[in-house]
Design a protein around this motif. Structure first.
Motif, PDB file in Angstrom:
ATOM      1  N   ALA A 139       0.829  -1.204   0.000  1.00 26.99           N
ATOM      2  CA  ALA A 139       0.000   0.000   0.000  1.00 26.99           C
ATOM      3  C   ALA A 139       0.865   1.257   0.000  1.00 26.99           C
ATOM      4  O   ALA A 139       1.917   1.309   0.641  1.00 26.99           O
ATOM      5  CB  ALA A 139      -0.917   0.008   1.219  1.00 26.99           C
ATOM      6  N   ILE A 140       0.398   2.284  -0.714  1.00 29.01           N
ATOM      7  CA  ILE A 140       1.018   3.609  -0.707  1.00 29.01           C
ATOM      8  C   ILE A 140      -0.102   4.643  -0.604  1.00 29.01           C
ATOM      9  O   ILE A 140      -1.076   4.584  -1.353  1.00 29.01           O
ATOM     10  CB  ILE A 140       1.825   3.894  -1.989  1.00 29.01           C
ATOM     11  N   ASN A 141       0.033   5.580   0.322  1.00 36.12           N
ATOM     12  CA  ASN A 141      -0.900   6.693   0.449  1.00 36.12           C
ATOM     13  C   ASN A 141      -0.135   7.998   0.272  1.00 36.12           C
ATOM     14  O   ASN A 141       0.987   8.132   0.785  1.00 36.12           O
ATOM     15  CB  ASN A 141      -1.588   6.681   1.819  1.00 36.12           C
ATOM     16  N   ILE A 142      -0.715   8.955  -0.433  1.00 30.66           N
ATOM     17  CA  ILE A 142      -0.016  10.203  -0.745  1.00 30.66           C
ATOM     18  C   ILE A 142      -0.921  11.408  -0.554  1.00 30.66           C
ATOM     19  O   ILE A 142      -2.144  11.289  -0.587  1.00 30.66           O
ATOM     20  CB  ILE A 142       0.520  10.206  -2.198  1.00 30.66           C
ATOM     21  N   LYS A 143      -0.296  12.563  -0.341  1.00 27.02           N
ATOM     22  CA  LYS A 143      -1.019  13.832  -0.312  1.00 27.02           C
ATOM     23  C   LYS A 143      -0.245  14.846  -1.148  1.00 27.02           C
ATOM     24  O   LYS A 143       0.656  15.529  -0.646  1.00 27.02           O
ATOM     25  CB  LYS A 143      -1.209  14.347   1.113  1.00 27.02           C
ATOM     26  N   PRO A 144      -0.562  14.991  -2.424  1.00 24.50           N
ATOM     27  CA  PRO A 144       0.053  16.030  -3.245  1.00 24.50           C
ATOM     28  C   PRO A 144      -0.503  17.409  -2.875  1.00 24.50           C
ATOM     29  O   PRO A 144      -1.680  17.547  -2.543  1.00 24.50           O
ATOM     30  CB  PRO A 144      -0.359  15.641  -4.673  1.00 24.50           C
ATOM     31  N   VAL A 145       0.364  18.412  -2.945  1.00 25.10           N
ATOM     32  CA  VAL A 145       0.003  19.793  -2.616  1.00 25.10           C
ATOM     33  C   VAL A 145       0.247  20.664  -3.848  1.00 25.10           C
ATOM     34  O   VAL A 145       1.321  20.602  -4.456  1.00 25.10           O
ATOM     35  CB  VAL A 145       0.848  20.315  -1.440  1.00 25.10           C
ATOM     36  N   TYR A 146      -0.742  21.487  -4.192  1.00 26.61           N
ATOM     37  CA  TYR A 146      -0.659  22.278  -5.418  1.00 26.61           C
ATOM     38  C   TYR A 146      -0.886  23.765  -5.165  1.00 26.61           C
ATOM     39  O   TYR A 146      -1.625  24.153  -4.251  1.00 26.61           O
ATOM     40  CB  TYR A 146      -1.718  21.808  -6.421  1.00 26.61           C
ATOM     41  N   LYS A 147      -0.256  24.578  -6.004  1.00 28.40           N
ATOM     42  CA  LYS A 147      -0.621  25.979  -6.179  1.00 28.40           C
ATOM     43  C   LYS A 147      -1.191  26.125  -7.587  1.00 28.40           C
ATOM     44  O   LYS A 147      -0.613  25.589  -8.533  1.00 28.40           O
ATOM     45  CB  LYS A 147       0.595  26.893  -5.998  1.00 28.40           C
ATOM     46  N   ILE A 148      -2.301  26.824  -7.696  1.00 31.99           N
ATOM     47  CA  ILE A 148      -2.945  27.023  -8.993  1.00 31.99           C
ATOM     48  C   ILE A 148      -2.612  28.437  -9.492  1.00 31.99           C
ATOM     49  O   ILE A 148      -2.814  29.420  -8.772  1.00 31.99           O
ATOM     50  CB  ILE A 148      -4.470  26.854  -8.893  1.00 31.99           C
ATOM     51  N   ILE A 149      -2.098  28.517 -10.717  1.00 29.23           N
ATOM     52  CA  ILE A 149      -1.748  29.818 -11.292  1.00 29.23           C
ATOM     53  C   ILE A 149      -2.987  30.400 -11.965  1.00 29.23           C
ATOM     54  O   ILE A 149      -3.334  30.045 -13.091  1.00 29.23           O
ATOM     55  CB  ILE A 149      -0.601  29.692 -12.303  1.00 29.23           C
ATOM     56  N   THR A 150      -3.668  31.280 -11.249  1.00 28.16           N
ATOM     57  CA  THR A 150      -4.850  31.942 -11.805  1.00 28.16           C
ATOM     58  C   THR A 150      -4.435  33.273 -12.441  1.00 28.16           C
ATOM     59  O   THR A 150      -3.371  33.822 -12.141  1.00 28.16           O
ATOM     60  CB  THR A 150      -5.889  32.190 -10.703  1.00 28.16           C
ATOM     61  N   GLU A 151      -5.292  33.786 -13.307  1.00 26.61           N
ATOM     62  CA  GLU A 151      -4.955  34.995 -14.077  1.00 26.61           C
ATOM     63  C   GLU A 151      -4.594  36.185 -13.189  1.00 26.61           C
ATOM     64  O   GLU A 151      -3.732  36.995 -13.542  1.00 26.61           O
ATOM     65  CB  GLU A 151      -6.121  35.369 -14.999  1.00 26.61           C
ATOM     66  N   ASP A 152      -5.245  36.311 -12.060  1.00 24.86           N
ATOM     67  CA  ASP A 152      -5.004  37.464 -11.187  1.00 24.86           C
ATOM     68  C   ASP A 152      -3.600  37.458 -10.589  1.00 24.86           C
ATOM     69  O   ASP A 152      -3.142  38.461 -10.041  1.00 24.86           O
ATOM     70  CB  ASP A 152      -6.037  37.476 -10.055  1.00 24.86           C
ATOM     71  N   LYS A 153      -2.893  36.322 -10.691  1.00 24.02           N
ATOM     72  CA  LYS A 153      -1.551  36.216 -10.104  1.00 24.02           C
ATOM     73  C   LYS A 153      -0.439  36.339 -11.151  1.00 24.02           C
ATOM     74  O   LYS A 153       0.742  36.196 -10.825  1.00 24.02           O
ATOM     75  CB  LYS A 153      -1.411  34.881  -9.377  1.00 24.02           C
TER      76      LYS A 153
END
Length: 446
Positions: A169-183
């Motif tokens: 078994a493998i469990n993961i938690k990926p973490v993201y930043k979303i590049i939105t137009e305002d940034k």
């Protein structure tokens, strides 16, 4: 008679030589296996690494795990991107067809509001997903671990626990930043980047880092080992990076909707086609009873990363043959809670602290509700902050009292310390085999 004795002697010599050759072959084969750090690895070998504190072996093994996750497998997706989230598994549990698979959506990190639903942090710009590999998913489906009714049947005595996840078994938690137009300004996106830990009672969130990098969204280049911008407004070639320096992908319409719902800010709106940058990932494998723990985050200086990583960890990448953007990530590992490693029960909270946290997930934590410390040569070393935490120590207390019927009645998070399977904090709670994700996705109506 003499000829018979001679034949017998020759036969014995042949058998002796043959047996010795077989023994040498077995020894040679064992030596080859013991020098292999790849994934998967048997628990006996890993536990030997832990007992002897073989850091090199553990570092290399964790980099092989990273390689396993970031290898392209189908439709230009990386292996980890093909795994199901708990919500997708729940959908399968509730569906007559177990083959149905909905889309992986973004959510806020559950740990941000674990013991305080009103907790506010300035790190809400990040979103996460949770992934269970095929073995974990099958276990979850077979045991219906996201149904409260199933867990209630498992809580039978003061120190009950769910069945162990399977060894693959493998469990993961990926973490993201979303590049939105305002940034985006003039084709550039600026984001906080880790510069090493600092200890504050109220935590060390991204707003306090005062260190950034800039991403050129238009040019197709690479910056394999750059620098930080400590002013966050002084763009130059050293602190400018490119999309190909990150594991990234374009988000779907449903993912954009989930992001907007989670962020809940009228000034920040994601849309289909915006870029998701992988900035961090928690990873745990059930190769040993208390799981192996490794956590990764994007680093502008992957050859000499900041704590809780190290140059020794970075140099252990050699020979792993990571590809592309996967090389741009730093890592910290925790194969035990403290060193030397303590037994499952009746151990002592004495030794050396073993700090392993993710800057994008734990650094913002101020003082925990529990009293966390390690006794070292008679001295009490406080470990009561997010930047003093350990993945295994925290997940060791993943437990709930199913009789209360609430998904928010687990113990408080804790910093680095040894915790026994018979610790009083676990009494009259059902241990979740280190999987906080069960508590965070518990279906109370089922």
């Amino acid at each position: 008679m003499k000829s018979i004795k001679l034949i017998t002697l020759i036969t014995c010599m042949i058998v002796f030589v043959s047996c010795n050759n077989e023994k040498k072959k077995e020894e040679k084969k064992y030596t080859k296996v013991s020098n292999n750090y790849g994934y998967p690895m048997d628990s006996i070998t890993i536990n030997k690494w832990i007992t002897s504190n073989d850091l090199k072996a553990m570092y290399k093994h964790s980099w092989y795990i990273w390689k396993h996750l970031t290898t392209s497998v189908e439709d230009n997706k990386l292996r980890y991107q093909t795994w199901s989230s708990p919500s997708q598994i729940v959908d399968k549990l509730n569906s007559s067809s177990k083959k149905n698979k909905t889309e992986t959506l973004f959510e806020k990190p559950h740990q941000f509001t674990h013991h305080n639903p009103e907790f506010v942090t300035d790190d809400l710009s990040i979103v996460v997903t949770v992934g269970y590999n095929e073995a974990s998913e099958k276990f979850a489906l077979d045991n219906k671990i996201f149904y409260l009714s199933s867990l209630q049947k498992m809580q039978k005595d003061p120190y009950s626990k769910i069945p162990d996840f399977p060894s693959d078994a493998i469990n993961i938690k990926p973490v993201y930043k979303i590049i939105t137009e305002d940034k985006i300004y003039d084709g550039m996106y600026t984001m906080s980047a880790w510069n090493g830990p600092k200890s504050y009672d109220d935590g060390y969130p991204q707003s306090k880092w005062k260190s950034c990098i800039h991403i050129n969204l238009n040019e197709k280049k690479n910056n394999p080992n750059g620098r930080l911008d400590y002013n966050c407004n002084n763009i130059n070639e050293n602190n400018t990076f490119y999309l190909d320096d990150f594991i990234h992908f374009k988000i779907s319409k449903k993912q954009a909707e989930s992001y907007n719902q989670q962020i809940n800010n009228a000034d920040i709106k994601a849309k289909e086609g915006d870029i998701a940058l992988l900035v961090a990932m928690h990873v745990t494998t059930k190769e040993i009873k208390r799981w192996t723990w490794q956590t990764y985050w994007w680093s502008p200086t992957p050859l000499n990363p900041r704590n809780p990583s190290s140059n020794a960890i970075a140099s252990s990448k050699k020979g792993i043959k990571l590809k592309g953007a996967a090389t741009h990530y730093a890592m910290a590992v925790a194969y035990s809670m403290i060193t030397p490693s303590q037994p499952y029960i009746n151990g002592k909270n004495e030794g050396n602290p073993l700090i392993a946290f993710n800057p994008y997930l734990e650094s913002h934590f101020g003082r925990f509700g529990s009293d966390s410390y390690v006794i070292n040569n008679g001295n009490k070393i406080n470990t009561n902050l997010g930047v003093h935490s350990n993945c295994m120590s925290c997940h060791m207390v993943a437990a709930i009292d199913t009789k209360k019927g609430s998904s928010f009645n687990g113990p408080s998070y804790q910093g680095d310390k040894y915790t026994s399977y018979k610790d009083p904090v676990l009494k009259n709670r059902l241990m979740l085999d280190f999987a906080w994700s069960i508590q965070g996705n518990l279906q109370k109506s089922k």
